[in-house]
Design a protein around this motif. Structure first.
Motif, mmCIF file in Angstrom:
data_model
loop_
_atom_site.group_PDB
_atom_site.id
_atom_site.type_symbol
_atom_site.label_atom_id
_atom_site.label_comp_id
_atom_site.label_asym_id
_atom_site.label_seq_id
_atom_site.Cartn_x
_atom_site.Cartn_y
_atom_site.Cartn_z
ATOM 1 N N ARG A 64 36.754 61.526 63.614
ATOM 2 C CA ARG A 64 36.217 60.436 63.047
ATOM 3 C C ARG A 64 34.744 59.659 63.368
ATOM 4 N N ASN A 65 34.673 59.745 64.937
ATOM 5 C CA ASN A 65 33.374 60.128 65.454
ATOM 6 C C ASN A 65 32.701 60.710 64.746
ATOM 7 N N TYR A 66 32.976 61.525 65.208
ATOM 8 C CA TYR A 66 31.663 63.302 64.860
ATOM 9 C C TYR A 66 31.673 63.254 63.401
ATOM 10 N N ARG A 67 32.627 62.792 62.494
ATOM 11 C CA ARG A 67 31.810 62.115 61.141
ATOM 12 C C ARG A 67 30.982 61.626 60.663
ATOM 13 N N ALA A 68 31.411 60.182 61.495
ATOM 14 C CA ALA A 68 30.430 58.818 61.201
ATOM 15 C C ALA A 68 28.849 59.239 61.941
ATOM 16 N N ALA A 69 29.135 60.702 62.473
ATOM 17 C CA ALA A 69 27.635 60.731 63.300
ATOM 18 C C ALA A 69 26.907 61.627 62.186
ATOM 19 N N GLY A 70 27.271 62.396 60.831
ATOM 20 C CA GLY A 70 26.987 62.551 60.254
ATOM 21 C C GLY A 70 26.855 64.100 60.160
ATOM 22 N N ASN A 71 28.524 64.911 61.213
ATOM 23 C CA ASN A 71 28.223 66.271 61.066
ATOM 24 C C ASN A 71 29.363 66.715 60.041
ATOM 25 N N ASN A 72 28.717 67.786 59.350
ATOM 26 C CA ASN A 72 30.342 68.408 57.979
ATOM 27 C C ASN A 72 30.405 69.439 58.378
ATOM 28 N N THR A 73 30.631 70.274 59.789
ATOM 29 C CA THR A 73 31.295 71.302 59.698
ATOM 30 C C THR A 73 32.888 71.156 59.826
ATOM 31 N N PRO A 74 33.061 72.184 58.969
ATOM 32 C CA PRO A 74 34.810 71.740 59.106
ATOM 33 C C PRO A 74 35.725 71.845 59.468
ATOM 34 N N VAL A 75 36.870 71.261 59.694
ATOM 35 C CA VAL A 75 37.397 71.218 60.530
ATOM 36 C C VAL A 75 38.888 71.576 60.052
#
Length: 241
Positions: A64-75
């Motif tokens: 959630r925090n990673y996406r909020a920072a604007g990162n889009n690497t597949p998870v």
């Protein structure tokens, strides 16, 4: 391609890392959420394998925090919980796929390849890279200079891909060793020099425009316009195997 694995079960993590390494991936394995999150925010990965139930913080919260920072690497979430509500939550907070433990390793490989394929389809420019008459198609695993097809080993392909991703930049040997071989650079070894020499023979020999350049005392760079740097490498010892 580099994979981040955040998995606190030691034996499972070692099993996944061993299998992915044998499949040609570089794997950065962390046992805690905080260590994994630090790696997420300070390094670049092609795909992330994230356990949900970590000892210090939820994998859901990290993503959630990673996406909020604007990162889009597949998870891809890995979890022993197979409730529908958990799968929905994982996707809603930014996960791309969800795999329930225990799982077959073959299925994990298929899921990873699917995520990478979808990522390339979403951004075709990231799948095909160019410099001068050099063309690399990551999805098809092909390399050409003009109409000439160039056959590369898996490691040579990864090395050239790294150069193309950072074209024009001077790359120290330590950075190349870390990103392509996942090793700490030892100044007494000539592994990097031998590998680049082999790649240069395939990429530059017989072509008027030289692309791989040695920057004395600093490292290497891929540049179609650079003609001022030395392109020779002194090699000693056995060839890289």
């Amino acid at each position: 391609m580099k994979v981040l694995l955040v998995e606190d079960e030691v034996k499972l993590g070692e099993y996944i890392k061993k299998g992915l390494t044998e499949a040609g991936f570089i794997v950065d394995h962390h046992l805690t959420g905080l260590d994994g999150y630090h790696a997420l925010m300070t390094d670049e990965f092609s795909v992330v394998l994230m356990d949900v139930m970590l000892p210090d913080v939820s994998g859901f919260e990290l993503v959630r925090n990673y996406r909020a920072a604007g990162n889009n690497t597949p998870v891809l979430f890995l979890t022993a919980k197979d409730d529908l509500s958990d799968r929905i939550k994982g996707i809603e907070i930014g996960g791309d796929d969800y795999l329930t433990k225990p799982f077959a390793f073959a299925e994990l490989i298929v899921r990873i390849k699917s995520l990478l394929r979808r990522a390339n389809q979403a951004d075709y420019k990231s799948s095909v890279m160019h410099m001068a008459d050099l063309k690399m198609d990551i999805a098809k695993r092909t390399v050409h200079r003009g109409d000439t097809a160039i056959k590369l080993t898996a490691k040579e392909f990864a090395l050239l891909q790294f150069f193309l991703e950072r074209q024009g930049e001077v790359l120290p040997r330590s950075v190349i060793a870390s990103q392509v071989w996942d090793i700490n650079f030892d100044s007494d070894t000539n592994v990097i020099d031998v590998a680049i020499r082999r790649l240069r023979i395939k990429i530059d020999d017989g072509f008027d425009i030289k692309l791989i350049h040695t920057v004395r005392g600093m490292g290497y760079k891929l540049d179609a316009l650079d003609t001022s740097t030395d392109t020779s490498i002194s090699i000693s010892g056995d060839d890289l195997k």
